[in-house]
Design a protein around this motif. Structure first.
Motif, mmCIF file in Angstrom:
data_model
loop_
_atom_site.group_PDB
_atom_site.id
_atom_site.type_symbol
_atom_site.label_atom_id
_atom_site.label_comp_id
_atom_site.label_asym_id
_atom_site.label_seq_id
_atom_site.Cartn_x
_atom_site.Cartn_y
_atom_site.Cartn_z
ATOM 1 N N GLU A 363 30.083 50.439 20.871
ATOM 2 C CA GLU A 363 31.178 49.495 20.703
ATOM 3 C C GLU A 363 31.972 49.759 19.426
ATOM 4 O O GLU A 363 33.215 49.720 19.431
ATOM 5 N N GLY A 364 31.284 50.018 18.311
ATOM 6 C CA GLY A 364 31.984 50.242 17.051
ATOM 7 C C GLY A 364 32.903 51.449 17.100
ATOM 8 O O GLY A 364 34.048 51.389 16.631
ATOM 9 N N ALA A 368 36.990 51.413 16.738
ATOM 10 C CA ALA A 368 37.584 52.126 15.601
ATOM 11 C C ALA A 368 38.552 53.216 16.058
ATOM 12 O O ALA A 368 39.678 53.319 15.554
#
Length: 460
Positions: A363-364, A368
């Protein structure tokens, strides 16, 4: 001993370029920006509606692609015709008609009962949207003082981020949480169009266009409105002082030769403009292919990867928020680095971000890299809309901008249809690598454009 020779009255263009930023400029910018934001909201809503309809109507990838591409078919036609009509009938009149067409078709989309009707209505929505965008950038550029013209056009383009963020909020809060939420989304997309129509009719016609048409009294009245408007902020110190000495009036300009639509199109490929036109068409085609191929499908791609509608829409909302700082940085750099450098740097950044997003896991990393793609891509859009109308004289400006946008819309028709095929062949990594390649081609083509940073517009 004083010089007794009379001085010539400044031209309309010279007077507009010498002005500070005034309340009249702000009205033009925000009035045009409102319509721009509504356009973005409608285009953005489709990406969320598609994800909902795939689940609700059990659509195949091909059927969903046709819903997306139908709007771009209309936009291709609208952009090409809108520019021609704006050079013939004026910028403001075309604004109003395009908003009316788009508003009615969007509202009707909320009532459809099947795929075919929705596809037809999306074509009509696209007609209005496609015609408005290049005309709006032409309109604002013709009022903007030369020293800040690029920056103001990027700020105008930044309203796209406002509209797309509104679409993301509607997608996140309305579509998953209400019965027939996608219908309510379309209804919300139609409501502000009535207000935008009123705002647009309150805006002045382009003084440069009026003068080009030989309507000198009307052009003079518009310029005087801007000259007497209150300056804003530090612009108060920049207002030129009007001389109290008698000046000789400039001889009325000869009635300009009005070119037919066919003559204007042929002139785009005259020796003076052919390199610019070719470069613009390549950049517009490549940027449209990569942008719409990616951003129309991001919510559906995330949904297909196992995230539910709420989470995939939430990711998309966060990614969308990075558009605003992208515009802000581009608005500053475009008057520092110039148009071509800013455009090419943001396109290279878009290419790198696209490859990283396609290969992101977790997810990160998705958020990003998606935000990086959003930042660079929308900054590039701002620079592209700033440089496009500057490449042509007043007599061709809307036509040249409209046809560049129209060629770009051809790519936006093809891209949504190509996405399911590329996903089937190699998944997201292949898809976003292809988008990255298109961004690189656009970055190279940008160097064929004219860079008129700080220079007056060509008023031929």
């Amino acid at each position: 001993m004083t010089d007794a020779s009379p001085r010539t009255t400044p031209t309309v263009a010279g007077r507009l370029d010498a002005l500070p930023f005034t309340r009249a400029h702000l009205k033009v910018l925000t009035g045009s920006g409102l319509g721009w934001a509504l356009d973005a909201m409608d285009v953005g809503l489709v990406s969320f509606v598609l994800a909902a309809l795939i689940a609700e109507w059990s659509l195949t990838g091909e059927q969903a692609s046709w819903i997306a591409s139908a709007g771009f078919v209309g936009m291709a036609i609208g952009a090409s015709l809108g520019g021609l009509l704006a050079d013939r009938y004026g910028r403001r009149s075309v604004f109003a008609v395009t908003l009316l067409v788009y508003g009615l078709a969007t509202g009707a989309s909320a009532l459809v009962g099947g795929l075919a009707a929705l596809i037809v209505l999306r074509v009509f929505v696209g007609l209005g949207l496609g015609a408005e965008l290049p005309v709006a950038s032409t309109y604002v550029s013709e009022f903007a003082p030369a020293r800040m013209r690029g920056r103001l056009i990027v700020i105008l383009e930044a309203f796209w981020a406002v509209g797309w963020t509104a679409a993301a909020l509607i997608g996140y809060l309305v579509i998953p949480n209400l019965a027939d939420g996608w219908r309510w989304a379309f209804a919300l997309g139609a409501l502000p169009a009535a207000y935008a129509l009123v705002v647009r009719w309150g805006l002045p016609e382009s003084a440069r266009w009026l003068e080009r048409q030989g309507r000198h009294d009307e052009a003079e009245a518009v310029v005087e409105r801007f000259e007497t408007a209150a300056p804003l902020g530090t612009s108060r110190r920049r207002r030129p002082q009007r001389s109290v000495e008698p000046v000789a009036q400039a001889a009325p300009a000869a009635t300009p030769v009005r070119l037919s639509a066919g003559e204007r199109l042929r002139t785009l490929w005259a020796p003076e403009f052919r390199v610019r036109t070719a470069a613009l068409w390549i950049v517009w085609f490549c940027v449209n292919f990569a942008y719409y191929g990616a951003f129309i499908w991001i919510p559906s791609i995330l949904f297909a990867q196992g995230y539910d509608l709420v989470k995939s829409f939430g990711f998309t909302l966060l990614i969308t928020l990075a558009q605003l700082p992208g515009y802000a940085v581009a608005a500053w750099l475009i008057e520092v680095w110039g148009r071509r450098t800013t455009l090419s740097v943001f396109l290279v950044g878009s290419a790198i971000a696209a490859v990283l997003f396609g290969t992101a896991t977790g997810e990160g990393a998705i958020i990003a890299t998606g935000m990086a793609l959003s930042f660079f891509n929308l900054g590039a859009w701002g620079a592209l809309y700033a440089v496009t109308p500057e490449n042509y004289p007043t007599s061709l400006r809307a036509t040249g901008s409209g046809w560049a946008a129209g060629v770009g819309r051809i790519a936006s028709i093809i891209a949504p249809l190509t996405v399911p095929v590329l996903l089937g062949l190699g998944g997201a990594p292949l898809l976003f690598t292809v988008f990255g390649a298109f961004f690189v081609i656009a970055a190279a083509a940008a160097w064929g454009l004219a860079d008129r940073r700080g220079a007056a517009l060509d008023d031929r």
